[in-house]
Design an enzyme around this catalytic site. Structure first.
Site, PDB file in Angstrom:
ATOM      1  N   SER A  81       0.840  -1.198   0.000  1.00  0.00           N
ATOM      2  CA  SER A  81       0.000   0.000   0.000  1.00  0.00           C
ATOM      3  C   SER A  81       0.872   1.243   0.000  1.00  0.00           C
ATOM      4  CB  SER A  81      -0.919  -0.006   1.224  1.00  0.00           C
ATOM      5  OG  SER A  81      -1.783   1.113   1.222  1.00  0.00           O
ATOM      6  N   ASP A  82       0.413   2.269  -0.705  1.00  0.00           N
ATOM      7  CA  ASP A  82       1.123   3.544  -0.699  1.00  0.00           C
ATOM      8  C   ASP A  82       0.101   4.665  -0.807  1.00  0.00           C
ATOM      9  OD1 ASP A  82       3.925   4.809  -0.860  1.00  0.00           O
ATOM     10  OD2 ASP A  82       2.823   5.832  -2.449  1.00  0.00           O
ATOM     11  N   GLN A  83       0.419   5.794  -0.189  1.00  0.00           N
ATOM     12  CA  GLN A  83      -0.534   6.906  -0.167  1.00  0.00           C
ATOM     13  C   GLN A  83       0.179   8.234  -0.372  1.00  0.00           C
ATOM     14  OE1 GLN A  83      -2.386   8.467   3.620  1.00  0.00           O
ATOM     15  NE2 GLN A  83      -4.201   7.501   2.742  1.00  0.00           N
TER      16      GLN A  83
END
EC number: 3.6.1.-
Length: 206
Positions: A81-83
């Site tokens: 996951s990356d944001q």
């Protein structure tokens, strides 16, 4: 769940979120360069990094098993996951310093900021990869410099995209929120993850 679950993240916030679904998972550090490419959009960046983290997590899992390559790996589902946040069309990431955090929140004051979370699930044995982008919009209150400084000094959100912790005092910075899943803002969209695990033949309800 029958398949080994790996979270390619050392974030305690993502770990806490995944524990809502199952206590049975292992965390590994994906060690991925998060530098944006030239002219890369926020959406493209989070997809690329989420996938890269999932693959790097699978490789770390493989190494810990003492296996030589992904083709011989025991089956595991690896979550990456990356944001990032976008303010006035510009990508912003983790502030890392108090000065940068104060500057980010000054930019966000009184504005609607969109966060894009890239979520990837990778099967270490079949190499099947699924990926999704989950947007979430935050409407910030109009904040004074004194309020911003107090918040940053109190909560030290130096490793959070957007310079806040919505699960803590950061909620006081917001006027309203727009999105399907409030967990997205903390870094792991659980509703989307449940659907993606189902695509890989796994359910959290058994």
């Amino acid at each position: 769940m029958k398949t080994t679950l790996i979270l390619a993240s050392t974030s305690p916030y993502r770990q806490q979120l995944l524990q809502k679904l199952t206590p049975n998972f292992t965390c590994v550090s994906p060690e991925v360069d998060e530098t944006p490419l030239a002219d890369e959009t926020a959406q493209a960046l989070v997809v690329r990094l989420a996938q890269a983290k999932a693959i790097a997590g699978a490789e770390r899992y493989l190494a810990e098993l003492g296996l030589s390559n992904l083709h011989t790996a025991a089956e595991a589902l690896v979550i990456g996951s990356d944001q990032v946040a976008v303010i006035d069309g510009a990508i912003i990431g983790k502030p890392l310093t108090q000065a940068n955090a104060i500057n980010q929140l000054q930019q966000a004051s009184g504005k609607a900021i969109t966060f894009y979370t890239g979520l990837a699930v990778y099967n270490s044995h079949s190499h099947k990869m699924t990926c999704e982008i989950v947007p979430f919009t935050v409407h910030f209150r109009t904040l004074s410099l004194a309020q911003i400084t107090y918040y940053v000094e109190t909560e030290l959100p130096l490793y959070c995209a957007g310079s806040f912790k919505s699960e803590g005092l950061g909620i006081a910075l917001f006027e309203r929120l727009e999105g399907d899943d409030p967990n997205t803002l903390i870094g792991l969209p659980l509703i989307a993850l449940i659907d993606m695990l189902a695509e890989h033949g796994e359910t959290v309800l058994s």
